[in-house]
Design an enzyme around this catalytic site. Structure first.
Site, mmCIF file in Angstrom:
data_model
loop_
_atom_site.group_PDB
_atom_site.id
_atom_site.type_symbol
_atom_site.label_atom_id
_atom_site.label_comp_id
_atom_site.label_asym_id
_atom_site.label_seq_id
_atom_site.Cartn_x
_atom_site.Cartn_y
_atom_site.Cartn_z
ATOM 1 N N HIS A 98 0.697 -1.194 0.102
ATOM 2 C CA HIS A 98 0.057 0.117 0.060
ATOM 3 C C HIS A 98 0.856 1.347 -0.009
ATOM 4 C CE1 HIS A 98 -2.623 3.234 1.355
ATOM 5 N NE2 HIS A 98 -4.003 2.234 0.911
ATOM 6 N N GLU A 170 -3.779 2.455 -7.751
ATOM 7 C CA GLU A 170 -4.240 3.483 -6.517
ATOM 8 C C GLU A 170 -3.181 4.407 -6.973
ATOM 9 O OE1 GLU A 170 -6.433 2.092 -2.853
ATOM 10 O OE2 GLU A 170 -4.253 1.997 -2.503
HETATM 11 P P1 PGA Z 1 -9.391 6.290 0.083
HETATM 12 O O1 PGA Z 1 -8.208 5.136 0.577
HETATM 13 O O2 PGA Z 1 -10.508 5.373 -0.572
HETATM 14 O O3 PGA Z 1 -9.614 6.852 1.494
HETATM 15 O O4 PGA Z 1 -8.965 7.125 -0.649
HETATM 16 C C1 PGA Z 1 -7.926 4.064 -0.576
HETATM 17 C C2 PGA Z 1 -6.810 3.357 0.246
HETATM 18 O O5 PGA Z 1 -6.024 3.822 0.861
HETATM 19 O O6 PGA Z 1 -6.725 2.170 -0.328
#
Ligand code: PGA
Length: 259
Positions: A98, A170
């Site tokens: 992550h 992401e």
């Molecule tokens: P968020 O986080 O939906 O709050 O932007 C996504 C994540 O960190 O996986």
């Protein structure tokens, strides 16, 4: 391949609050899940809450995931948790690489790779997070960064039997900012990731055993615009996964006929 709706609860909740949220999510989603087998709902509480949440979720349609793991099975690794221990607690999924771990704890693609190999060995499904920073995007390095992360984190990974893998695109600048990547933009990055995976895995493996999902400021209002893109196979959700009705609504959005 189901659509995955994964809640990442980060370090936001106490043990008790995690159990209460899990109970509510299971109650709301279980009422609908039986008729919507194409949606896989997963929640990822903190390590401390895994046992309690696992007990709450047992026998429900909501699966348990962890937010991180170590790559060894056992040994002198202070503070770490093995995939084997996660499995014993009932985890079926585990987030790896992550961006918050990359940013604050120096997690590298090589570490993510070792974790993925260890998780697969235990039969857990890794959720590999990749994505560029705002600076990398502005410098025109977006594609190279993401391709590099996918290639390095999945080095020597072979999916055999029923093993599965989820890759979450992401972009770092979209996480927790309320500024999501546009669905078109996300779609082109998903295509890029699919193309990279197609170079690394046999076509049937890439198609049947790997899902690519989007993450970054997804909420009940915008989720449908991502899920309307056929190659976006779900979402990894932080902030908006902390309210049970919102999470259930996003699972429901994933079960709309278009998917
Ligand atoms: P968020 O986080 O939906 O709050 O932007 C996504 C994540 O960190 O996986």
């Amino acid at each position: 391949m189901p659509s995955y709706i994964v809640g990442n609860w980060k370090m936001q909740l106490s043990d008790q609050d995690s159990s209460a949220l899990a109970k509510e999510v299971a109650r709301l989603w279980s009422a609908q899940a039986a008729s919507r087998p194409q949606v896989r709902a997963v929640v990822c509480p903190s390590h401390l809450a895994l046992r309690a949440v696992g007990e709450v979720l047992r026998g429900t349609n909501v699966a348990l995931g962890a937010q991180d793991c170590f790559w060894e099975e056992k040994g002198a690794f202070t503070g770490e948790v093995s995939p084997k221990a996660l499995k014993e607690l009932g985890c079926e999924y585990c987030i790896v690489g992550h961006s918050e771990r990359r940013q604050y704890l120096g997690e590298t693609d090589e570490m993510a790779n070792r974790k993925i190999l260890a998780l697969l060995k235990q039969g857990l499904t890794p959720i590999l997070c990749v994505g560029e920073t705002r600076e990398e995007r502005d410098a025109g390095r977006r594609d190279a960064v993401v391709i590099g992360q996918v290639r390095a984190a999945l080095k020597d990974v072979a999916l055999v039997g029923t093993q599965r893998l989820i890759v979450a695109y992401e972009p770092r600048w979209a996480i927790g900012t309320g500024m999501p990547c546009s669905p078109d933009d996300a779609a082109s990055m998903h295509q890029l990731i699919n193309d990279t995976l197609a170079e690394m895995f046999a076509p049937d493996v890439a198609e049947r055993q790997i899902a690519v999902v989007y993450g970054g400021s997804v909420d009940p209002k915008n989720i449908a615009s991502y899920l309307a893109v056929p190659i976006i196979q779900g979402a990894l959700i932080g902030g908006a996964s902390l309210k049970a009705p919102d999470f259930a609504a996003m699972c429901e959005a994933a079960s709309e006929p278009a998917k």
